[in-house]
Design a protein around this motif. Structure first.
Motif, short mmCIF file in Angstrom:
data_model
loop_
_atom_site.label_atom_id
_atom_site.label_comp_id
_atom_site.label_asym_id
_atom_site.label_seq_id
_atom_site.Cartn_x
_atom_site.Cartn_y
_atom_site.Cartn_z
N VAL A 138 14.30 -9.46 -0.28
CA VAL A 138 14.39 -10.96 -0.12
C VAL A 138 14.85 -10.69 -0.80
CG1 VAL A 138 12.52 -12.69 0.05
CG2 VAL A 138 11.95 -10.55 1.55
N CYS A 139 14.25 -10.98 -2.59
CA CYS A 139 14.97 -10.78 -3.22
C CYS A 139 16.02 -10.82 -3.97
CB CYS A 139 13.99 -10.22 -4.33
SG CYS A 139 14.01 -10.30 -6.12
N ALA A 140 16.57 -9.33 -3.44
CA ALA A 140 18.13 -9.71 -3.50
C ALA A 140 18.84 -10.42 -2.53
CB ALA A 140 18.65 -8.39 -3.13
N GLY A 141 18.23 -10.72 -1.35
CA GLY A 141 19.35 -12.28 -0.41
C GLY A 141 18.85 -13.79 -1.10
N ALA A 189 17.64 -6.11 6.61
CA ALA A 189 18.97 -7.01 6.45
C ALA A 189 18.21 -8.43 6.91
CB ALA A 189 19.91 -6.91 7.15
N GLN A 190 17.41 -8.36 7.67
CA GLN A 190 16.48 -9.33 8.21
C GLN A 190 16.13 -10.11 6.76
OE1 GLN A 190 13.68 -8.45 11.43
NE2 GLN A 190 16.06 -8.20 12.67
N CYS A 191 15.35 -9.02 5.83
CA CYS A 191 14.77 -9.62 4.85
C CYS A 191 15.46 -10.21 3.80
CB CYS A 191 13.92 -8.74 4.33
SG CYS A 191 13.03 -7.65 4.93
N ARG A 192 17.04 -9.95 3.61
CA ARG A 192 17.85 -10.25 2.86
C ARG A 192 18.25 -11.67 3.38
NH1 ARG A 192 19.28 -4.68 1.84
NH2 ARG A 192 20.83 -5.11 3.82
N ALA A 193 18.38 -12.04 4.68
CA ALA A 193 18.74 -12.90 5.35
C ALA A 193 17.30 -13.83 5.12
CB ALA A 193 19.57 -13.13 7.03
N PHE A 194 16.56 -13.36 5.28
CA PHE A 194 15.23 -14.56 4.90
C PHE A 194 15.76 -14.97 3.92
CE2 PHE A 194 10.61 -14.04 4.41
CZ PHE A 194 10.38 -15.92 4.66
N GLY A 195 15.83 -14.04 2.72
CA GLY A 195 15.75 -14.50 0.94
C GLY A 195 17.23 -15.19 0.75
N THR A 196 18.03 -15.12 1.87
CA THR A 196 19.01 -15.82 1.23
C THR A 196 18.73 -17.58 1.51
OG1 THR A 196 20.45 -14.04 1.41
CG2 THR A 196 21.68 -16.43 1.80
N ARG A 197 18.04 -17.77 3.28
CA ARG A 197 18.15 -18.67 3.47
C ARG A 197 16.58 -19.22 3.27
NH1 ARG A 197 17.68 -16.15 8.81
NH2 ARG A 197 15.23 -15.85 8.52
N SER A 213 1.01 -1.56 0.42
CA SER A 213 0.16 0.09 -0.16
C SER A 213 1.31 1.64 0.16
CB SER A 213 -0.78 -0.01 1.27
OG SER A 213 -1.40 -0.90 1.17
N TYR A 214 1.93 1.16 0.56
CA TYR A 214 2.87 2.36 0.75
C TYR A 214 3.85 1.98 0.31
CZ TYR A 214 -1.59 3.62 3.86
OH TYR A 214 -3.01 3.43 3.85
N GLY A 215 4.19 1.16 0.02
CA GLY A 215 6.01 0.96 -0.08
C GLY A 215 5.98 0.53 0.65
N ASN A 216 6.15 -0.05 2.07
CA ASN A 216 6.44 -1.00 2.56
C ASN A 216 7.13 -2.65 3.15
OD1 ASN A 216 6.90 1.81 4.29
ND2 ASN A 216 4.83 1.06 5.31
N THR A 217 5.77 -3.08 1.82
CA THR A 217 5.78 -4.27 2.08
C THR A 217 6.82 -4.67 0.44
OG1 THR A 217 4.10 -5.46 3.18
CG2 THR A 217 4.77 -7.00 1.07
N ALA A 218 6.72 -3.56 -0.27
CA ALA A 218 7.59 -3.68 -1.76
C ALA A 218 9.02 -3.61 -1.22
CB ALA A 218 7.12 -3.12 -2.28
N ARG A 219 9.33 -3.42 -0.60
CA ARG A 219 11.12 -2.41 0.27
C ARG A 219 11.46 -4.35 0.53
NH1 ARG A 219 12.40 1.80 3.14
NH2 ARG A 219 14.51 1.64 3.09
N MET A 220 10.34 -4.51 1.73
CA MET A 220 10.81 -6.15 1.67
C MET A 220 10.96 -7.09 1.08
SD MET A 220 8.40 -5.95 5.27
CE MET A 220 9.13 -7.64 6.01
N ALA A 221 10.07 -7.31 0.29
CA ALA A 221 10.59 -7.85 -1.39
C ALA A 221 11.68 -7.71 -1.83
CB ALA A 221 9.09 -7.44 -2.23
#
Lengths: 93, 239
Positions: B100-103, B211-219, B89-97
């Motif tokens: 996650v993608c980058a990770g 950074a947690q989202c990136r680590a999540f994506g990497t896992r 809605s406001y770009g927050n979940t998009a930044r998380m996505a």
């Protein structure tokens, strides 16, 4: 008393208090065991016991009936019913 | 006589509908069965279910082969595929996505694709998900619920085989943040494996949370590529 409960599908072993049911652990760790009624009636959560069948509680009359109705072999139990008494390894069907 | 007309009118629609809604989750077995049937001399196809096919029975077998062959087949060889769907809605979940993608992209042998579900239809994603090894769903929590496109997406998955694929969820929230757990539970109900607890972020993700989202994506990527180390944890850690 502690027991080791291993979920082979995700290769995670949890040190659990003896007496706990598999259902109380499997969803929290993210194992792929799927539940339906959660009360031993539907047979959705049939799992394979890979090791330590003797370390699970004896099946109730109801669980036994559901297992037989699903033509489950002796290696299978209901994850929502089986209580962990000693070290056990379980997997998906 | 025309294709599909046989002796009882044109039932092509029903023939295709039956595949799409009944047989498609069992595509693997359809292909195995076709391999057995195709070498035979065919005079008639008399299935246990449905019409007896007398007119050009070979055409029905060929059509089933077409239907059961992936529309968007894997093109990346042995690489594993992770599809990340998000709505923001406001770009927050998009930044998380994106994090996650980058990770996940850090992991060799994993191909990651990022899709915004906003305004689109979910139907075209069925073919992609059918061939993918994992999906990660990023939804904000709106009025205590995950957003409608995700329920539309998840309720469409019943017609394909998703058992054992990797599933994961994440999302930003303002008040209560139920969406992530709801999506995880639905994924489990569809028989996805959901081994990594999802990430919830209150409002705008901080650098640390990204950074947690990136680590999540990497896992997630490591799980897909089979680089999982066995873990031993205490039950107290889970409650």
């Amino acid at each position: 008393m502690k027991a080791k409960l291993k979920f082979a599908d995700i290769d995670v072993t949890v040190n659990v208090p003896a007496g706990i049911r598999v259902i109380d652990v499997s969803e929290k760790v993210g194992s792929g065991i799927v539940y339906g009624c959660r009360e031993g009636d539907c047979g959705t959560c049939i799992m394979e016991v890979l090791e330590g069948m003797e370390n699970l509680s004896v099946p109730s009359v109801l669980e036994d009936k559901v297992l037989r109705e699903n033509m489950a072999s002796k290696r299978f139990r209901l994850a929502c019913q089986a209580q962990v008494i000693g070290d056990v390894a379980v997997g998906l069907v | 006589m025309d294709w599909g007309a046989d002796l009882s009118g044109d039932f092509r629609f029903s023939f295709e509908y039956y595949y799409d809604h009944i047989m498609r989750p069992f595509r693997k077995y359809v292909l195995e069965a076709l391999a057995l049937i195709e070498p035979l001399e065919l005079d008639i196809v008399a299935p246990a279910h449905g019409s007896v096919l007398r007119d050009h029975p070979r055409r029905y077998v060929e059509r089933f082969r077409e239907l059961a062959t992936p529309y968007l087949p894997k093109e990346q060889g042995d690489d594993k595929t992770l599809l990340i769907f998000y709505l923001s809605s406001y770009g927050n979940t998009a930044r998380m996505a994106e994090a996650v993608c980058a990770g996940a992209e850090q992991v060799t042998g994993v191909r990651v694709s990022l899709y915004d579900l906003a305004g689109g239809e979910v139907e075209p994603f069925m073919d992609l998900i059918e061939e993918a090894d994992g999906v990660a769903l990023g939804s904000p929590t709106i009025n205590g619920d995950a957003t409608k496109p995700f329920w539309d997406l998840l309720s469409s998955l019943v017609v394909i085989d998703v058992q054992g694929k990797l599933g994961a969820a994440f999302g930003s929230y303002g008040w209560s943040g139920e969406a992530v757990e709801m999506l995880e539970n639905r994924l489990r109900g569809l028989k996805f494996k959901v081994p990594e607890p999802g990430i919830r972020v209150k409002l705008i993700p901080t650098e640390e949370e990204l950074a947690q989202c990136r680590a999540f994506g990497t896992r997630l990527g490591r799980i897909l590529s089979g680089q999982v180390e066995s873990k031993v944890i205490d039950f107290e850690y889970l409650v």
